[in-house]
Design a protein around this motif. Sequence first.
Motif, PDB file in Angstrom:
ATOM      1  N   GLU A  70       0.826  -1.202   0.000  1.00 34.67           N
ATOM      2  CA  GLU A  70       0.000   0.000   0.000  1.00 34.67           C
ATOM      3  C   GLU A  70       0.864   1.257   0.000  1.00 34.67           C
ATOM      4  OE1 GLU A  70      -0.359  -2.635   2.043  1.00 34.67           O
ATOM      5  OE2 GLU A  70      -2.255  -3.444   1.290  1.00 34.67           O
ATOM      6  N   ASP A  71       1.908   1.294   0.858  1.00 34.76           N
ATOM      7  CA  ASP A  71       2.794   2.455   0.879  1.00 34.76           C
ATOM      8  C   ASP A  71       3.618   2.533  -0.398  1.00 34.76           C
ATOM      9  OD1 ASP A  71       1.881   3.388   3.308  1.00 34.76           O
ATOM     10  OD2 ASP A  71       3.607   2.695   4.463  1.00 34.76           O
ATOM     11  N   PHE A  72       4.032   1.397  -0.947  1.00 34.34           N
ATOM     12  CA  PHE A  72       4.751   1.358  -2.218  1.00 34.34           C
ATOM     13  C   PHE A  72       3.925   2.070  -3.291  1.00 34.34           C
ATOM     14  CE2 PHE A  72       5.473  -0.688  -6.334  1.00 34.34           C
ATOM     15  CZ  PHE A  72       6.861  -0.655  -6.451  1.00 34.34           C
ATOM     16  N   ASN A  73       2.634   1.816  -3.305  1.00 31.12           N
ATOM     17  CA  ASN A  73       1.754   2.408  -4.321  1.00 31.12           C
ATOM     18  C   ASN A  73       1.518   3.904  -4.125  1.00 31.12           C
ATOM     19  OD1 ASN A  73       1.448  -0.039  -5.635  1.00 31.12           O
ATOM     20  ND2 ASN A  73      -0.477  -0.537  -4.624  1.00 31.12           N
ATOM     21  N   THR A  74       1.718   4.421  -2.917  1.00 34.16           N
ATOM     22  CA  THR A  74       1.435   5.840  -2.672  1.00 34.16           C
ATOM     23  C   THR A  74       2.588   6.756  -3.053  1.00 34.16           C
ATOM     24  OG1 THR A  74       2.190   5.795  -0.370  1.00 34.16           O
ATOM     25  CG2 THR A  74      -0.152   5.356  -0.778  1.00 34.16           C
ATOM     26  N   VAL A  75       3.800   6.225  -3.149  1.00 36.99           N
ATOM     27  CA  VAL A  75       4.976   7.048  -3.427  1.00 36.99           C
ATOM     28  C   VAL A  75       5.475   6.769  -4.836  1.00 36.99           C
ATOM     29  CG1 VAL A  75       7.313   7.617  -2.710  1.00 36.99           C
ATOM     30  CG2 VAL A  75       5.609   7.038  -0.995  1.00 36.99           C
ATOM     31  N   GLN A  76       5.646   7.826  -5.611  1.00 34.86           N
ATOM     32  CA  GLN A  76       6.107   7.702  -6.985  1.00 34.86           C
ATOM     33  C   GLN A  76       7.390   8.503  -7.174  1.00 34.86           C
ATOM     34  OE1 GLN A  76       4.427   5.668  -9.269  1.00 34.86           O
ATOM     35  NE2 GLN A  76       3.310   5.099  -7.418  1.00 34.86           N
ATOM     36  N   PHE A  77       8.089   8.246  -8.275  1.00 30.56           N
ATOM     37  CA  PHE A  77       9.281   9.019  -8.590  1.00 30.56           C
ATOM     38  C   PHE A  77       8.933  10.504  -8.570  1.00 30.56           C
ATOM     39  CE2 PHE A  77      10.556   5.027 -10.675  1.00 30.56           C
ATOM     40  CZ  PHE A  77      11.814   4.884 -10.119  1.00 30.56           C
ATOM     41  N   GLY A  78       9.788  11.316  -7.951  1.00 27.72           N
ATOM     42  CA  GLY A  78       9.590  12.754  -7.909  1.00 27.72           C
ATOM     43  C   GLY A  78       8.827  13.235  -6.697  1.00 27.72           C
ATOM     44  N   ASP A  79       8.172  12.330  -5.975  1.00 28.06           N
ATOM     45  CA  ASP A  79       7.428  12.714  -4.778  1.00 28.06           C
ATOM     46  C   ASP A  79       8.379  12.953  -3.614  1.00 28.06           C
ATOM     47  OD1 ASP A  79       5.122  12.278  -6.224  1.00 28.06           O
ATOM     48  OD2 ASP A  79       4.529  10.454  -5.153  1.00 28.06           O
ATOM     49  N   GLN A  80       7.908  13.711  -2.643  1.00 32.67           N
ATOM     50  CA  GLN A  80       8.600  13.847  -1.370  1.00 32.67           C
ATOM     51  C   GLN A  80       7.706  13.217  -0.320  1.00 32.67           C
ATOM     52  OE1 GLN A  80       9.793  17.821  -0.437  1.00 32.67           O
ATOM     53  NE2 GLN A  80      10.942  18.059  -2.323  1.00 32.67           N
ATOM     54  N   ALA A  81       8.313  12.447   0.570  1.00 33.20           N
ATOM     55  CA  ALA A  81       7.513  11.731   1.556  1.00 33.20           C
ATOM     56  C   ALA A  81       8.121  11.860   2.942  1.00 33.20           C
ATOM     57  CB  ALA A  81       7.405  10.262   1.174  1.00 33.20           C
ATOM     58  N   ALA A  82       7.246  11.946   3.928  1.00 32.47           N
ATOM     59  CA  ALA A  82       7.669  11.847   5.321  1.00 32.47           C
ATOM     60  C   ALA A  82       7.551  10.367   5.686  1.00 32.47           C
ATOM     61  CB  ALA A  82       6.778  12.698   6.214  1.00 32.47           C
ATOM     62  N   VAL A  83       8.679   9.773   6.038  1.00 31.32           N
ATOM     63  CA  VAL A  83       8.695   8.344   6.340  1.00 31.32           C
ATOM     64  C   VAL A  83       9.439   8.103   7.645  1.00 31.32           C
ATOM     65  CG1 VAL A  83       8.616   7.685   3.911  1.00 31.32           C
ATOM     66  CG2 VAL A  83      10.826   7.886   5.039  1.00 31.32           C
ATOM     67  N   GLU A  84       9.161   6.958   8.239  1.00 30.55           N
ATOM     68  CA  GLU A  84       9.946   6.496   9.379  1.00 30.55           C
ATOM     69  C   GLU A  84      10.277   5.031   9.148  1.00 30.55           C
ATOM     70  OE1 GLU A  84       8.144   6.149  13.273  1.00 30.55           O
ATOM     71  OE2 GLU A  84       6.191   5.740  12.369  1.00 30.55           O
ATOM     72  N   VAL A  85      11.322   4.589   9.800  1.00 28.97           N
ATOM     73  CA  VAL A  85      11.725   3.192   9.703  1.00 28.97           C
ATOM     74  C   VAL A  85      11.480   2.544  11.058  1.00 28.97           C
ATOM     75  CG1 VAL A  85      13.605   1.586   9.259  1.00 28.97           C
ATOM     76  CG2 VAL A  85      13.508   3.733   8.006  1.00 28.97           C
ATOM     77  N   HIS A  93       4.077   8.458   6.050  1.00 29.35           N
ATOM     78  CA  HIS A  93       3.116   9.247   6.816  1.00 29.35           C
ATOM     79  C   HIS A  93       2.480  10.355   5.992  1.00 29.35           C
ATOM     80  CE1 HIS A  93       4.004   7.232  10.553  1.00 29.35           C
ATOM     81  NE2 HIS A  93       5.298   7.375  10.310  1.00 29.35           N
ATOM     82  N   ASP A  94       3.217  10.892   5.030  1.00 29.07           N
ATOM     83  CA  ASP A  94       2.699  11.998   4.237  1.00 29.07           C
ATOM     84  C   ASP A  94       3.450  12.026   2.913  1.00 29.07           C
ATOM     85  OD1 ASP A  94       1.128  14.324   3.752  1.00 29.07           O
ATOM     86  OD2 ASP A  94       2.867  15.567   4.233  1.00 29.07           O
ATOM     87  N   VAL A  95       2.731  12.341   1.829  1.00 23.34           N
ATOM     88  CA  VAL A  95       3.352  12.405   0.504  1.00 23.34           C
ATOM     89  C   VAL A  95       2.970  13.718  -0.162  1.00 23.34           C
ATOM     90  CG1 VAL A  95       3.491  11.353  -1.790  1.00 23.34           C
ATOM     91  CG2 VAL A  95       3.270   9.895   0.230  1.00 23.34           C
ATOM     92  N   GLN A  96       3.982  14.405  -0.679  1.00 16.29           N
ATOM     93  CA  GLN A  96       3.747  15.586  -1.500  1.00 16.29           C
ATOM     94  C   GLN A  96       4.094  15.195  -2.925  1.00 16.29           C
ATOM     95  OE1 GLN A  96       6.172  18.698   0.123  1.00 16.29           O
ATOM     96  NE2 GLN A  96       4.778  19.077   1.807  1.00 16.29           N
ATOM     97  N   SER A  97       3.091  15.244  -3.788  1.00 17.23           N
ATOM     98  CA  SER A  97       3.288  14.818  -5.172  1.00 17.23           C
ATOM     99  C   SER A  97       4.268  15.722  -5.887  1.00 17.23           C
ATOM    100  CB  SER A  97       1.962  14.822  -5.933  1.00 17.23           C
ATOM    101  OG  SER A  97       1.105  13.861  -5.393  1.00 17.23           O
ATOM    102  N   GLY A  98       5.129  15.093  -6.659  1.00 15.44           N
ATOM    103  CA  GLY A  98       6.073  15.811  -7.496  1.00 15.44           C
ATOM    104  C   GLY A  98       5.685  15.617  -8.948  1.00 15.44           C
ATOM    105  N   THR A  99       6.507  16.107  -9.835  1.00 13.05           N
ATOM    106  CA  THR A  99       6.238  15.929 -11.250  1.00 13.05           C
ATOM    107  C   THR A  99       7.505  15.452 -11.935  1.00 13.05           C
ATOM    108  OG1 THR A  99       5.517  16.949 -13.299  1.00 13.05           O
ATOM    109  CG2 THR A  99       6.689  18.367 -11.754  1.00 13.05           C
TER     110      THR A  99
END
Length: 122
Positions: A70-85, A93-99
């Motif tokens: 599910e998380d794999f599908n939410t993040v794409q090339f060019g996006d910025q994401a807030a993640v934790e390990v 946790h949060d994704v800002q779409s890029g282009t």
Amino acid sequence: MFDGEGEIRGRVASEYKSVISSPSEVTASADFHDDSKSDFEAVKYVVGFCGSDFNSDDEWGCRNTKISREDFNTVQFGDQAAVEVTDNQFHVHDVQSGTISDWDADINEFEWSEKRDYPNEK
């Protein structure tokens, strides 16, 4: 793979090309996941992120590790994401779409059946 300067390079088995409808939309559907589980002993999703705190305190670093489908599908090339390990797995946790409209993409297909000599294969 992303070179950090606007070029995406990759390879995809022709049998699994449905995962990549375009370089800006790399997703694994539930059907794809289920089909893959019948072909392989294990199916894992792995992504790489760069940022602070991945390798040491307050230093910039990059890390490749597991992620849920599910998380794999939410993040794409060019996006910025807030993640934790946690538990050696990324959690988004949060994704800002890029282009990536200005990026070059070179995705080549290969025949998986010609490369299927892996020890973990069923």
